[in-house]
Design an enzyme around this catalytic site. Structure first.
Site, PDB file in Angstrom:
ATOM      1  N   GLY A 157      32.192  68.068  28.776  1.00  0.00           N
ATOM      2  CA  GLY A 157      31.318  69.306  28.894  1.00  0.00           C
ATOM      3  C   GLY A 157      32.087  70.298  29.738  1.00  0.00           C
ATOM      4  N   TYR A 158      33.136  69.992  30.291  1.00  0.00           N
ATOM      5  CA  TYR A 158      34.040  70.944  30.819  1.00  0.00           C
ATOM      6  C   TYR A 158      34.753  71.857  29.874  1.00  0.00           C
ATOM      7  CZ  TYR A 158      37.406  73.531  33.885  1.00  0.00           C
ATOM      8  OH  TYR A 158      38.100  74.389  34.547  1.00  0.00           O
ATOM      9  N   ALA A 159      35.267  71.359  29.059  1.00  0.00           N
ATOM     10  CA  ALA A 159      35.947  71.748  27.744  1.00  0.00           C
ATOM     11  C   ALA A 159      35.232  72.638  27.004  1.00  0.00           C
ATOM     12  CB  ALA A 159      36.740  70.716  26.793  1.00  0.00           C
TER      13      ALA A 159
END
Length: 253
Positions: A157-159
């Protein structure tokens, strides 16, 4: 004189997540350059940031908002625009990260990270940008990441959100550059903060990270202060749609 272009006297800067970590240093840098500071966080402890900003002689204003709650975000936008009709600078620093291997990564992790790191940034920039468009002036800085360029591990999700920030930076710049607004991003490298304490204390991971950084050291929040002032000042008027990596050379390796 060239140094005058870096001054932010009489400017008003909104720095999200500006009460701790790297965001606090972004806010402090802008205040030292002459800007009044508005900051917003999901936490209500602003005492340290207020002290640091007021010591520079600048004004400090704080708000509480949960960026994972779209209703709360719109309430914040309504209030801050009513109380501060002229915002010259927007630094989209607020963000979150949740770790779990992809095969076990739950919907709620994905949804929260995308909402805070990407969707809220879009909504806030669009809404704050309305007044910038009317005046024909504004400085917007997104905070990207090395994972705007790489995939990472256990943080899909962060990437995805930081890859999206890179694209969003260019999308806004494409439409707003001709209207007097610059939109750029900073991609910090490995910075020594509370969030990276565990990595730095892991001898194996710490060595692997340092071996790849040409400068051979972790960055500090102070290493980012000059870049944010540059991107928020008239010195960067012809820079648009760019992601500036401040990483000790990591991406060049």
């Amino acid at each position: 004189m060239i140094l005058d272009k870096f001054k932010l006297n009489d400017k008003v800067a909104l720095v999200t997540g500006g009460n701790q970590g790297i965001g606090q240093y972004y806010a402090l840098a802008l205040a030292q350059a002459g800007a009044d500071i508005i900051t917003v966080s999901y936490q209500s402890d602003f005492d340290e940031s207020e002290k640091l900003i007021k010591e520079t002689g600048r004004n400090f204003y704080s708000y509480v908002c949960d960026f994972s709650d779209r209703h709360d975000l719109y309430n914040f936008i309504k209030n801050v625009k009513a109380e501060h009709p002229k915002i010259d600078i927007l630094v989209n620093n607020a963000g979150t990260i949740l770790r779990k291997p992809i095969a076990e990564h739950p919907d709620e992790y994905w949804d929260k990270v995308i909402e805070v790191n990407l969707s809220a940034q879009f909504v806030l920039t669009r809404e704050i940008g309305q007044e910038m468009l009317q005046r024909g002036y504004g400085k917007v800085v997104f905070i990207a990441s090395l994972l705007s360029f790489q995939g990472g591990i256990t943080v899909p999700g962060y990437a995805a959100s930081k890859g999206g920030i890179k694209q969003l930076t260019m999308a806004f710049a494409n439409e707003w550059a001709s209207k007097g607004i610059t939109v750029n991003a900073i991609a910090p490298g490995y910075i020594a903060t509370a969030n990276t304490k565990a990595l730095r204390e892991d001898s194996v991971r710490n060595k692997a990270i340092l071996d790849r950084i040409p400068q051979g050291r972790w960055g500090t929040p102070e290493d980012l202060m000059g870049t944010v002032v540059f991107l928020c000042s008239d010195a960067s008027d012809y820079l648009n749609g760019s992601v500036v990596t401040v990483d000790g050379g990591w991406m060049g390796r």
